[in-house]
Write an enzyme that holds these catalytic residues in place. Structure first.
Site, PDB file in Angstrom:
ATOM      1  N   ASN A   1      48.247   6.588 -23.126  1.00  0.00           N
ATOM      2  CA  ASN A   1      48.975   7.595 -22.349  1.00  0.00           C
ATOM      3  C   ASN A   1      49.228   8.751 -23.328  1.00  0.00           C
ATOM      4  O   ASN A   1      50.057   8.637 -24.221  1.00  0.00           O
ATOM      5  CB  ASN A   1      50.275   6.988 -21.842  1.00  0.00           C
ATOM      6  CG  ASN A   1      51.018   7.828 -20.832  1.00  0.00           C
ATOM      7  OD1 ASN A   1      52.176   7.553 -20.548  1.00  0.00           O
ATOM      8  ND2 ASN A   1      50.400   8.848 -20.259  1.00  0.00           N
TER       9      ASN A   1
ATOM     10  N   ASN B   1      54.553  17.178 -16.876  1.00  0.00           N
ATOM     11  CA  ASN B   1      53.331  16.498 -16.454  1.00  0.00           C
ATOM     12  C   ASN B   1      52.142  17.463 -16.410  1.00  0.00           C
ATOM     13  O   ASN B   1      52.312  18.688 -16.406  1.00  0.00           O
ATOM     14  CB  ASN B   1      53.516  15.870 -15.074  1.00  0.00           C
ATOM     15  CG  ASN B   1      54.519  14.743 -15.073  1.00  0.00           C
ATOM     16  OD1 ASN B   1      54.523  13.910 -15.972  1.00  0.00           O
ATOM     17  ND2 ASN B   1      55.375  14.713 -14.061  1.00  0.00           N
TER      18      ASN B   1
ATOM     19  N   GLY C   1      58.459   6.323 -20.964  1.00  0.00           N
ATOM     20  CA  GLY C   1      58.603   5.344 -22.032  1.00  0.00           C
ATOM     21  C   GLY C   1      57.598   5.513 -23.148  1.00  0.00           C
ATOM     22  O   GLY C   1      57.922   5.328 -24.331  1.00  0.00           O
TER      23      GLY C   1
ATOM     24  N   ASN D   1      63.471   7.505 -13.575  1.00  0.00           N
ATOM     25  CA  ASN D   1      62.444   8.085 -12.706  1.00  0.00           C
ATOM     26  C   ASN D   1      62.017   7.011 -11.711  1.00  0.00           C
ATOM     27  O   ASN D   1      62.131   5.824 -11.974  1.00  0.00           O
ATOM     28  CB  ASN D   1      61.264   8.623 -13.519  1.00  0.00           C
ATOM     29  CG  ASN D   1      60.631   7.559 -14.410  1.00  0.00           C
ATOM     30  OD1 ASN D   1      61.143   6.462 -14.556  1.00  0.00           O
ATOM     31  ND2 ASN D   1      59.521   7.895 -15.022  1.00  0.00           N
TER      32      ASN D   1
ATOM     33  N   HIS E   1      60.001   4.398  -9.201  1.00  0.00           N
ATOM     34  CA  HIS E   1      58.816   3.552  -9.256  1.00  0.00           C
ATOM     35  C   HIS E   1      58.711   2.716  -7.995  1.00  0.00           C
ATOM     36  O   HIS E   1      59.711   2.227  -7.460  1.00  0.00           O
ATOM     37  CB  HIS E   1      58.862   2.616 -10.467  1.00  0.00           C
ATOM     38  CG  HIS E   1      58.782   3.342 -11.765  1.00  0.00           C
ATOM     39  ND1 HIS E   1      57.591   3.619 -12.393  1.00  0.00           N
ATOM     40  CD2 HIS E   1      59.763   3.873 -12.545  1.00  0.00           C
ATOM     41  CE1 HIS E   1      57.849   4.285 -13.515  1.00  0.00           C
ATOM     42  NE2 HIS E   1      59.154   4.458 -13.618  1.00  0.00           N
TER      43      HIS E   1
ATOM     44  N   ASN F   1      56.230   7.174  -8.915  1.00  0.00           N
ATOM     45  CA  ASN F   1      55.182   6.504  -9.675  1.00  0.00           C
ATOM     46  C   ASN F   1      54.824   5.228  -8.913  1.00  0.00           C
ATOM     47  O   ASN F   1      55.693   4.596  -8.302  1.00  0.00           O
ATOM     48  CB  ASN F   1      55.687   6.141 -11.070  1.00  0.00           C
ATOM     49  CG  ASN F   1      56.092   7.361 -11.875  1.00  0.00           C
ATOM     50  OD1 ASN F   1      55.255   8.063 -12.412  1.00  0.00           O
ATOM     51  ND2 ASN F   1      57.393   7.626 -11.943  1.00  0.00           N
TER      52      ASN F   1
ATOM     53  N   GLU G   1      50.556   7.630 -12.007  1.00  0.00           N
ATOM     54  CA  GLU G   1      51.785   8.318 -12.400  1.00  0.00           C
ATOM     55  C   GLU G   1      52.007   9.563 -11.552  1.00  0.00           C
ATOM     56  O   GLU G   1      51.085  10.353 -11.327  1.00  0.00           O
ATOM     57  CB  GLU G   1      51.744   8.697 -13.875  1.00  0.00           C
ATOM     58  CG  GLU G   1      51.917   7.509 -14.798  1.00  0.00           C
ATOM     59  CD  GLU G   1      52.397   7.913 -16.179  1.00  0.00           C
ATOM     60  OE1 GLU G   1      53.405   8.639 -16.279  1.00  0.00           O
ATOM     61  OE2 GLU G   1      51.759   7.502 -17.162  1.00  0.00           O
TER      62      GLU G   1
ATOM     63  N   CYS H   1      52.056   3.245 -18.803  1.00  0.00           N
ATOM     64  CA  CYS H   1      53.309   3.873 -18.383  1.00  0.00           C
ATOM     65  C   CYS H   1      54.449   2.966 -18.819  1.00  0.00           C
ATOM     66  O   CYS H   1      54.592   1.851 -18.303  1.00  0.00           O
ATOM     67  CB  CYS H   1      53.332   4.079 -16.870  1.00  0.00           C
ATOM     68  SG  CYS H   1      54.891   4.784 -16.259  1.00  0.00           S
TER      69      CYS H   1
ATOM     70  N   THR I   1      57.884   3.361 -18.595  1.00  0.00           N
ATOM     71  CA  THR I   1      58.909   3.124 -17.582  1.00  0.00           C
ATOM     72  C   THR I   1      58.342   2.276 -16.447  1.00  0.00           C
ATOM     73  O   THR I   1      59.051   1.467 -15.849  1.00  0.00           O
ATOM     74  CB  THR I   1      59.455   4.451 -17.023  1.00  0.00           C
ATOM     75  OG1 THR I   1      58.370   5.259 -16.545  1.00  0.00           O
ATOM     76  CG2 THR I   1      60.231   5.212 -18.082  1.00  0.00           C
ATOM     77  N   GLY I   2      57.036   2.453 -16.165  1.00  0.00           N
ATOM     78  CA  GLY I   2      56.403   1.633 -15.130  1.00  0.00           C
ATOM     79  C   GLY I   2      56.337   0.175 -15.509  1.00  0.00           C
ATOM     80  O   GLY I   2      56.510  -0.713 -14.665  1.00  0.00           O
TER      81      GLY I   2
END
Length: 277
Positions: free
Chosen positions: A11, A62, A72, A161, A163, A194, A212, A221, A223-224
């Protein structure tokens, strides 16, 4: 302008240090510079800025020009950058984020360089309206959703954020392109979302692929991965500590019973430096 190209499990980001505030043209720059054919190429821009609340502030734009509340993989890159570049000499630092507040970061250092980064990602947000979704529920677990004429079941989590986690038979081979964009912009998510497609291999191992918000398919990702672990616990599929395998590599994720916080551990890399004309 000098920049540094970094990635967390693939990423990737264009990292800027030295600005006092977010530039007014940050969105325009992101669209132009993140283009992989006519620009530098990246999933987003990361600005490391001064903070009145923490050691540093991180802002993420983004590749489509929208701003992300948290990332993250980006926070691990920012932590490695400031330590490796001698902007701080402590292995315990704090980084302020737009959506998740101030986060505690612990560095594992070898030969003067950061090898691994552990981030206290805070508590997951589970209330439907706060994630946000349009569902006024205390938690959004295994709810139905329809997109493109097909039905899915999703669990929603915010890590600062939003998900949407969907379980599929084989996440590594799932068609992200076909479904990611449709679900990202679904009316159930007023700020878009996401989208994670996950397959639980065991109670300690989850495969996940991600679309994302604002960037499309990415190799990882952070946070994902955290949201997927939380969703898997809520659905009874996994333990509270598991490895989440993404296309770019593995993240160690723990949802602590002691403080209800999510702890993410993984690498970050500096790829190259350059000058923008």
């Amino acid at each position: 302008m000098e920049f540094t190209k970094m990635n967390g499990l693939g990423n990737d980001f264009i990292v800027w240090f030295g600005h006092q505030d977010l530039p007014s043209d940050a969105s325009e720059l992101a669209v132009r510079l993140c283009d992989r054919h006519f620009g530098i190429g990246a999933d987003g821009l990361v600005y490391i800025l001064p903070s009145e609340k923490a050691d540093f502030c991180m802002r993420i734009i983004n590749s489509d020009g929208s701003e992300a509340e948290q990332c993250g993989n980006a926070i691990r890159c920012a932590a490695k950058y400031v330590y490796d570049r001698k902007h701080i000499n402590r292995e315990q630092i704090t980084i302020e984020t737009l959506g998740a507040g101030v986060q505690q970061v612990e560095l594992t250092v070898e030969n003067g360089l950061v090898r691994m980064v552990k981030v206290d990602m805070g508590e997951p947000i589970l209330e439907g309206l706060k994630i946000p979704t349009t569902l006024d529920l205390s938690s959004v677990i295994n709810e139905p959703i329809e997109a493109g004429g097909s039905g899915f079941r999703f669990t929603a989590v915010s890590m600062g954020n939003p998900h949407c986690v969907i379980y599929v038979e084989d996440a590594p081979s799932f068609d992200l392109e076909a479904w990611g964009s449709k679900l990202e912009c679904h009316p159930l998510f007023p700020k878009k979302t996401n989208v994670e497609f996950a397959t639980v291999r065991s109670r300690k191992h989850i495969d996940m692929r991600v679309w994302e918000r604002g960037a499309g398919p990415t190799l990882a990702c952070g946070t994902g991965a955290c949201a997927t672990l939380v969703a898997s616990v809520l659905n009874g599929y996994s333990d509270r500590h598991a490895i989440v395998s993404l296309k770019g590599g593995d993240l160690d994720i723990e949802w602590s019973e002691d403080d209800n916080h999510i702890y993410m551990t993984g690498p970050a890399e500096i790829v190259y430096e350059g000058r923008l004309f």
